[in-house]
Enzyme design. Structure first.
Site, PDB file in Angstrom:
ATOM      1  CG  HIS A  29     -24.937 -12.761 -55.607  1.00 31.94           C
ATOM      2  ND1 HIS A  29     -25.336 -13.556 -54.565  1.00 31.94           N
ATOM      3  CD2 HIS A  29     -24.310 -11.694 -55.042  1.00 31.94           C
ATOM      4  CE1 HIS A  29     -24.971 -13.001 -53.421  1.00 31.94           C
ATOM      5  NE2 HIS A  29     -24.332 -11.881 -53.690  1.00 31.94           N
ATOM      6  CD  GLU A  30     -21.924  -9.259 -57.328  1.00 31.18           C
ATOM      7  OE1 GLU A  30     -22.247  -8.138 -56.891  1.00 31.18           O
ATOM      8  OE2 GLU A  30     -21.394 -10.126 -56.623  1.00 31.18           O
TER       9      GLU A  30
ATOM     10  CG  ASP B 102     -23.984 -10.171 -49.860  1.00 30.65           C
ATOM     11  OD1 ASP B 102     -23.193  -9.210 -49.822  1.00 30.65           O
ATOM     12  OD2 ASP B 102     -24.253 -10.788 -50.901  1.00 30.65           O
TER      13      ASP B 102
END
Length: 361
Positions: free
Chosen positions: A130-131, A207
Site C-alpha cells: 500500500h505505502e 485515502d
C-alpha cells in the site's frame, strides 16, 4: 476617563466571520491584524528563537528545517525543537543533531512511533504494498512533492504505515494538474492492493475520503469541471483560520445539478484510479522490489528510494515538482518522484491542508 488617559481593548479570534457586525463598527473593534501561518523567513526566525534554548551540533541546518516544515505555526515549531531535545536526551547525546530534528518533524506530522506493536506478517506485507503504491505513483508523476520517507512502523492512532512527502517551498496556489496528481497519489495505495491481492482493505478509507474531498472541491469550489463550467456550487462555508471548521447552508442548486456534481466527482476519481493502476502495472517490477526492501528495513529514506530507482531506470525522468504540459496525453511514459489516517496532506487557495503530508494505512 480623563482626557489624558486612553484604553485600548484587544481581542483575538479564529472565527472572525461569526462576529456580530456591531462589534466591528468604527470606534469598536475596527482594526484587524491578521496573524497568518509563517512563511519560510518567519519559520526560520521562530526556530532561531527556540533553538537558543538547546545545545546543537554542527550538523543542524535551521534553514533546511524551515524548508521541511511548511504549514507549521509557532507552537508547532516550538514543539519540534522540544521533541528534538527529548530525543537527544533519550539517546544520551549532549547535543541535538539534524537527525533528531528530522525525527521530530515526523513526530509532529505523523505522531509517535510504536515499534512495539505486533502486526501479522500478512497485514505487514499488505501495508508495505500500500505505502509503496503511494510512493511509486508520486515518483512517477510530475506536479508532486518529493517522497522523503516510507515506513511500515505504526505511528499515531491506528496508522500502520505512512509515506511522507515534503514540499521544497511554500505554495499559495495549486493548479488543476497538481490536484489531479494528488488524487492519483492518494489512490496509489488502494490501486496497489487491487493489483496484488485483487481486493482492497479498510486501510484505504482515509485515502478515499481525502481524494473525494479534493475532487468535490475541484468541481464545486474551484470551477475545474469542463462539464459544469466555471461556477461555484459549494454550500459549505469554510473558515480561513480553522482548517476543519465548516458550516452548511441552503442548497443553491437543483437536485439535477447535485446529481451531475456527484457524477463528475466520480468521473475524476475513476479516471485517477485508472491512471494510478496503469502506472503501477507498467512498473510492477519496481513496486515488487521496493516492497521487498521495505519489508526488510521497515523504513526507507529518500536516498534508499533513489538507489532502487536508479537500478530500475530505463529512460529520462520527470523530476517531482515539475509541471506537465496540459496538452500532453495523460499516458506519458512513467518518469521519476506521495502518502492515510494522519494529517495533513493539501492546500488549494490556502484552504486544502498544507504539507508536509503523511499518509498512514
Amino acid at each position: 476617563f480623563s482626557s489624558d488617559q486612553s484604553v485600548i481593548v484587544i481581542g483575538a479570534t479564529n472565527r472572525p466571520e461569526t462576529l456580530d457586525p456591531a462589534l466591528m463598527r468604527p470606534g469598536r473593534f475596527d482594526r484587524n491584524v491578521l496573524v497568518d501561518r509563517p512563511d519560510f523567513k518567519g519559520r526560520l526566525a521562530i526556530l532561531k528563537v527556540h533553538a537558543t534554548k538547546i545545545k546543537m551540533d554542527d550538523t543542524v541546518n535551521l534553514e533546511r528545517i524551515a524548508k521541511l516544515s511548511p504549514g507549521f505555526v509557532g507552537a508547532d515549531l516550538a514543539n519540534l525543537v522540544n521533541e528534538a531535545a527529548l530525543l537527544a536526551a533519550r539517546n544520551d547525546k549532549k547535543r541535538v543533531s539534524m537527525h533528531e530534528f528530522e525525527e521530530g518533524i515526523e513526530r509532529v506530522v505523523a505522531g509517535l512511533e510504536k515499534s512495539t506493536r505486533l502486526i501479522h506478517e500478512d497485514e505487514k506485507q499488505r501495508v508495505a504494498y500500500h505505502e509503496c503504491g503511494h510512493a511509486l505513483v508520486a515518483i512517477s508523476l510530475p506536479n508532486t512533492d518529493p517522497v522523503h520517507k516510507i515506513s511500515i512502523i505504526p505511528r499515531g492512532l491506528g496508522a500502520l504505515g505512512y509515506t511522507l512527502q515534503r514540499p521544497e517551498d511554500d505554495r499559495m496556489l495549486i493548479t488543476r494538474s497538481e490536484l489531479i496528481s494528488r488524487i492519483n497519489v492518494l489512490l496509489g495505495g488502494i490501486a496497489a492492493e487491487d493489483m496484488i491481492y485483487q481486493e482492497s482493505s479498510t486501510g484505504a478509507q482515509n485515502d478515499l475520503q481525502r481524494a473525494t474531498d479534493i475532487a468535490r472541491r475541484m468541481v464545486t469550489e474551484f470551477g475545474m469541471s469542463a462539464k459544469l463550467g466555471r461556477v461555484h456550487y459549494s454550500d459549505v462555508q469554510r473558515s480561513p483560520f480553522l482548517m476543519n471548521a465548516t458550516s452548511g447552508g441552503d442548497h443553491a442548486h437543483s437536485e439535477q445539478t447535485a446529481r451531475e456534481i456527484d457524477l463528475e466527482v466520480k468521473k475524476i476519481i475513476d479516471d485517477c484510479m485508472h491512471e494510478a493502476a496503469e502506472i503501477l502495472q507498467d512498473r510492477k517490477d519496481l513496486l515488487e522490489q521496493m516492497t521487498r526492501e521495505l519489508l526488510e528495513v521497515e523504513v526507507m529514506d529518500d536516498k534508499h528510494i533513489k538507489r532502487i530507482l536508479d537500478a530500475h531506470k530505463t529512460g529520462p525522468s520527470v523530476m517531482p515538482g515539475t509541471f506537465k504540459d496540459e496538452s500532453e496525453s495523460s499516458n506519458v511514459s512513467p518518469p521519476v518522484s506521495s502518502s492515510e489516517d494522519l494529517t495533513a496532506e493539501d492546500q488549494a487557495s490556502r484552504e486544502i491542508p498544507p504539507p508536509p503530508s503523511a499518509d498512514g494505512m
